[in-house]
Design a protein around this motif. Sequence first.
Motif, PDB file in Angstrom:
ATOM      1  N   ARG A   1       0.846  -1.186   0.000  1.00 28.77           N
ATOM      2  CA  ARG A   1       0.000   0.000   0.000  1.00 28.77           C
ATOM      3  C   ARG A   1       0.882   1.237   0.000  1.00 28.77           C
ATOM      4  NH1 ARG A   1      -4.144  -0.698   4.843  1.00 28.77           N
ATOM      5  NH2 ARG A   1      -4.995   1.218   3.991  1.00 28.77           N
ATOM      6  N   SER A   2       0.277   2.337  -0.276  1.00 32.09           N
ATOM      7  CA  SER A   2       1.030   3.578  -0.185  1.00 32.09           C
ATOM      8  C   SER A   2       1.164   3.983   1.275  1.00 32.09           C
ATOM      9  CB  SER A   2       0.297   4.690  -0.940  1.00 32.09           C
ATOM     10  OG  SER A   2       0.357   4.433  -2.312  1.00 32.09           O
ATOM     11  N   GLY A   3       2.184   4.744   1.563  1.00 26.96           N
ATOM     12  CA  GLY A   3       2.387   5.238   2.923  1.00 26.96           C
ATOM     13  C   GLY A   3       2.728   6.725   2.860  1.00 26.96           C
ATOM     14  N   PHE A   4       2.452   7.433   3.943  1.00 26.14           N
ATOM     15  CA  PHE A   4       2.787   8.853   3.942  1.00 26.14           C
ATOM     16  C   PHE A   4       3.184   9.328   5.334  1.00 26.14           C
ATOM     17  CE2 PHE A   4      -0.986  10.891   5.872  1.00 26.14           C
ATOM     18  CZ  PHE A   4      -1.881   9.828   5.865  1.00 26.14           C
ATOM     19  N   VAL A   5       3.908  10.434   5.349  1.00 26.21           N
ATOM     20  CA  VAL A   5       4.324  11.081   6.600  1.00 26.21           C
ATOM     21  C   VAL A   5       3.724  12.483   6.598  1.00 26.21           C
ATOM     22  CG1 VAL A   5       6.299  11.907   7.947  1.00 26.21           C
ATOM     23  CG2 VAL A   5       6.491   9.773   6.653  1.00 26.21           C
ATOM     24  N   THR A   6       3.074  12.829   7.696  1.00 27.16           N
ATOM     25  CA  THR A   6       2.445  14.159   7.751  1.00 27.16           C
ATOM     26  C   THR A   6       3.458  15.220   8.184  1.00 27.16           C
ATOM     27  OG1 THR A   6       1.828  14.114  10.090  1.00 27.16           O
ATOM     28  CG2 THR A   6       0.277  13.100   8.525  1.00 27.16           C
ATOM     29  N   ASP A   7       3.044  16.445   8.028  1.00 30.20           N
ATOM     30  CA  ASP A   7       3.847  17.551   8.538  1.00 30.20           C
ATOM     31  C   ASP A   7       3.657  17.671  10.047  1.00 30.20           C
ATOM     32  OD1 ASP A   7       1.327  18.656   8.803  1.00 30.20           O
ATOM     33  OD2 ASP A   7       1.623  20.235   7.318  1.00 30.20           O
ATOM     34  N   ARG A   8       4.235  18.705  10.643  1.00 33.58           N
ATOM     35  CA  ARG A   8       4.239  18.829  12.111  1.00 33.58           C
ATOM     36  C   ARG A   8       2.855  18.867  12.720  1.00 33.58           C
ATOM     37  NH1 ARG A   8       6.992  23.642  14.361  1.00 33.58           N
ATOM     38  NH2 ARG A   8       6.229  24.701  12.506  1.00 33.58           N
ATOM     39  N   ASP A   9       1.936  19.575  12.091  1.00 29.46           N
ATOM     40  CA  ASP A   9       0.611  19.671  12.718  1.00 29.46           C
ATOM     41  C   ASP A   9      -0.328  18.561  12.280  1.00 29.46           C
ATOM     42  OD1 ASP A   9      -0.503  20.388  10.305  1.00 29.46           O
ATOM     43  OD2 ASP A   9      -0.828  22.481  10.832  1.00 29.46           O
ATOM     44  N   GLY A  10       0.142  17.700  11.438  1.00 30.33           N
ATOM     45  CA  GLY A  10      -0.632  16.511  11.091  1.00 30.33           C
ATOM     46  C   GLY A  10      -1.639  16.715   9.968  1.00 30.33           C
ATOM     47  N   THR A  11      -1.710  17.906   9.404  1.00 28.34           N
ATOM     48  CA  THR A  11      -2.704  18.139   8.347  1.00 28.34           C
ATOM     49  C   THR A  11      -2.122  18.024   6.939  1.00 28.34           C
ATOM     50  OG1 THR A  11      -2.307  20.517   8.372  1.00 28.34           O
ATOM     51  CG2 THR A  11      -4.064  19.693   9.813  1.00 28.34           C
ATOM     52  N   GLY A  12      -0.854  18.339   6.809  1.00 31.55           N
ATOM     53  CA  GLY A  12      -0.229  18.286   5.485  1.00 31.55           C
ATOM     54  C   GLY A  12       0.595  17.013   5.312  1.00 31.55           C
ATOM     55  N   THR A  13       1.200  16.883   4.168  1.00 35.36           N
ATOM     56  CA  THR A  13       2.010  15.698   3.852  1.00 35.36           C
ATOM     57  C   THR A  13       3.391  16.152   3.418  1.00 35.36           C
ATOM     58  OG1 THR A  13       0.018  14.635   3.009  1.00 35.36           O
ATOM     59  CG2 THR A  13       2.120  13.605   2.404  1.00 35.36           C
TER      60      THR A  13
ATOM     61  N   PRO B   1      -1.151  11.735  -6.493  1.00 42.47           N
ATOM     62  CA  PRO B   1      -0.804  12.436  -5.267  1.00 42.47           C
ATOM     63  C   PRO B   1      -1.854  13.496  -4.960  1.00 42.47           C
ATOM     64  CG  PRO B   1       0.892  12.782  -6.960  1.00 42.47           C
ATOM     65  CD  PRO B   1      -0.173  11.952  -7.562  1.00 42.47           C
ATOM     66  N   ARG B   2      -2.132  13.681  -3.704  1.00 45.72           N
ATOM     67  CA  ARG B   2      -3.181  14.634  -3.301  1.00 45.72           C
ATOM     68  C   ARG B   2      -2.611  15.678  -2.345  1.00 45.72           C
ATOM     69  NH1 ARG B   2      -5.333   9.815  -4.603  1.00 45.72           N
ATOM     70  NH2 ARG B   2      -7.503   9.716  -5.324  1.00 45.72           N
ATOM     71  N   PHE B   3      -1.505  16.276  -2.771  1.00 45.52           N
ATOM     72  CA  PHE B   3      -0.906  17.327  -1.952  1.00 45.52           C
ATOM     73  C   PHE B   3      -1.759  18.585  -2.033  1.00 45.52           C
ATOM     74  CE2 PHE B   3       2.540  14.388  -2.457  1.00 45.52           C
ATOM     75  CZ  PHE B   3       3.307  14.514  -1.303  1.00 45.52           C
ATOM     76  N   GLY B   4      -1.627  19.431  -1.025  1.00 40.62           N
ATOM     77  CA  GLY B   4      -2.417  20.660  -0.965  1.00 40.62           C
ATOM     78  C   GLY B   4      -3.043  20.749   0.415  1.00 40.62           C
TER      79      GLY B   4
ATOM     80  N   ALA C   1      -5.457  14.170   5.253  1.00 35.12           N
ATOM     81  CA  ALA C   1      -6.788  13.550   5.224  1.00 35.12           C
ATOM     82  C   ALA C   1      -7.077  12.977   3.839  1.00 35.12           C
ATOM     83  CB  ALA C   1      -7.846  14.584   5.602  1.00 35.12           C
ATOM     84  N   ALA C   2      -6.671  13.695   2.814  1.00 34.23           N
ATOM     85  CA  ALA C   2      -6.926  13.225   1.448  1.00 34.23           C
ATOM     86  C   ALA C   2      -6.153  11.935   1.165  1.00 34.23           C
ATOM     87  CB  ALA C   2      -6.540  14.306   0.443  1.00 34.23           C
ATOM     88  N   HIS C   3      -4.897  11.876   1.633  1.00 32.85           N
ATOM     89  CA  HIS C   3      -4.105  10.660   1.395  1.00 32.85           C
ATOM     90  C   HIS C   3      -4.651   9.480   2.215  1.00 32.85           C
ATOM     91  CE1 HIS C   3      -0.720  13.432  -0.132  1.00 32.85           C
ATOM     92  NE2 HIS C   3      -1.276  12.811  -1.152  1.00 32.85           N
ATOM     93  N   ARG C   4      -5.071   9.788   3.431  1.00 34.18           N
ATOM     94  CA  ARG C   4      -5.686   8.748   4.281  1.00 34.18           C
ATOM     95  C   ARG C   4      -6.946   8.218   3.617  1.00 34.18           C
ATOM     96  NH1 ARG C   4      -6.131  12.012   8.563  1.00 34.18           N
ATOM     97  NH2 ARG C   4      -3.955  11.945   9.166  1.00 34.18           N
ATOM     98  N   ALA C   5      -7.781   9.125   3.155  1.00 35.29           N
ATOM     99  CA  ALA C   5      -9.051   8.728   2.528  1.00 35.29           C
ATOM    100  C   ALA C   5      -8.811   7.906   1.256  1.00 35.29           C
ATOM    101  CB  ALA C   5      -9.882   9.964   2.209  1.00 35.29           C
ATOM    102  N   ALA C   6      -7.671   8.157   0.624  1.00 36.40           N
ATOM    103  CA  ALA C   6      -7.352   7.417  -0.605  1.00 36.40           C
ATOM    104  C   ALA C   6      -6.754   6.042  -0.295  1.00 36.40           C
ATOM    105  CB  ALA C   6      -6.380   8.225  -1.458  1.00 36.40           C
TER     106      ALA C   6
END
Length: 264
Positions: free
Chosen positions: A166-178, A207-210, A215-220
């Motif tokens: 599966r895809s994996g991602f790391v969020t930014d400091r506040d947890g909203t961005g990637t 990719p769903r950056f922005g 949340a967008a990457h999680r939902a995907a």
Amino acid sequence: MEHSAVEVDPVDIHPVDINRGAAPPAATTVAAVLAVKNLHRAKSRLAATLSTASEGDDPTTRGSLVLAMFLDTVAALRGAGVTRIVVVSPDDEVLATARRSDIHGLPEAPAGSSTTSGLNAAFGYGARWAHETWQESTDLLFVQADLPAATSASFIEVLRETPHHRSGFVTDRDGTGTVLLHGSLLHKSLLQGAADPHGSPVLDWTPRFGPDSAAAHRAAGAVELDPGRRRWADLRTDVDTATDLAAAHELGLGAHTIEALRHL
Ligand SMILES: Nc1nc2c(ncn2[C@@H]2O[C@H](COP(=O)(O)OP(=O)(O)OP(=O)(O)O)[C@@H](O)[C@H]2O)c(=O)[nH]1
Ligand SMILES: C=C(OP(=O)(O)O)C(=O)O
């Protein structure tokens, strides 16, 4: 590259096999895609701070800082063994800097000349190019280009812990961005035969950056690595504002960014 004193809690390190179910990717078969926009438009949120420091917002000064953060991000990736690195940019200076640093620079269509534009389009374009060019690559990383405190140690850990199917991602400091999104190129459903305008296979994973990209990457369906955000502060600190820059400074900046700040 080990410039930052990042505390890593040994208890929190997951053995590789728990998450991946297979060997971690060899960094040499990882392809990393970065994107940098036009330097004159980049980091507008930092402009006020820089204008105070340099008596007027000088886009050249701001551009040097953007380039420096990009080079420090790349240095940390390289220190982790990632050698296949491409940056997509519409800016000639970014492409020239990439060339000088042995990074592949991919010219992006100037804004307005394409039906799809923006960061995700640039990332997608770079991913298709990387997939075609480095065909034996096993893993794809989309990495934000403004991580001046990033360390190789953190990239190594993230690569070890990316899920295999599966895809994996790391969020930014506040947890909203990637700040980083990973996809396995071995997972066949990630790839689709459909032709794109460039006549190449299209990655069936966009990719769903922005805003709210976590949340967008999680939902995907992508897996959030270290959802408690206890680790990888250095990677999570993307720099958009003066506060971010101070946080990155606290963690330990890379050499290019230190040098760029010296000239402000
Ligand atoms: N190649 C490319 N990179 C982009 C594009 N849009 C954003 N980026 C890059 O993606 C990252 C995040 O972009 P943004 O947050 O939109 O812009 P920024 O320059 O970081 O900061 P602000 O101007 O303050 O919004 C930065 O590294 C940008 O350079 C684009 O259209 N093309
Ligand atoms: C594009 C993103 O970040 P930023 O705008 O903070 O650079 C993101 O987190 O998806």
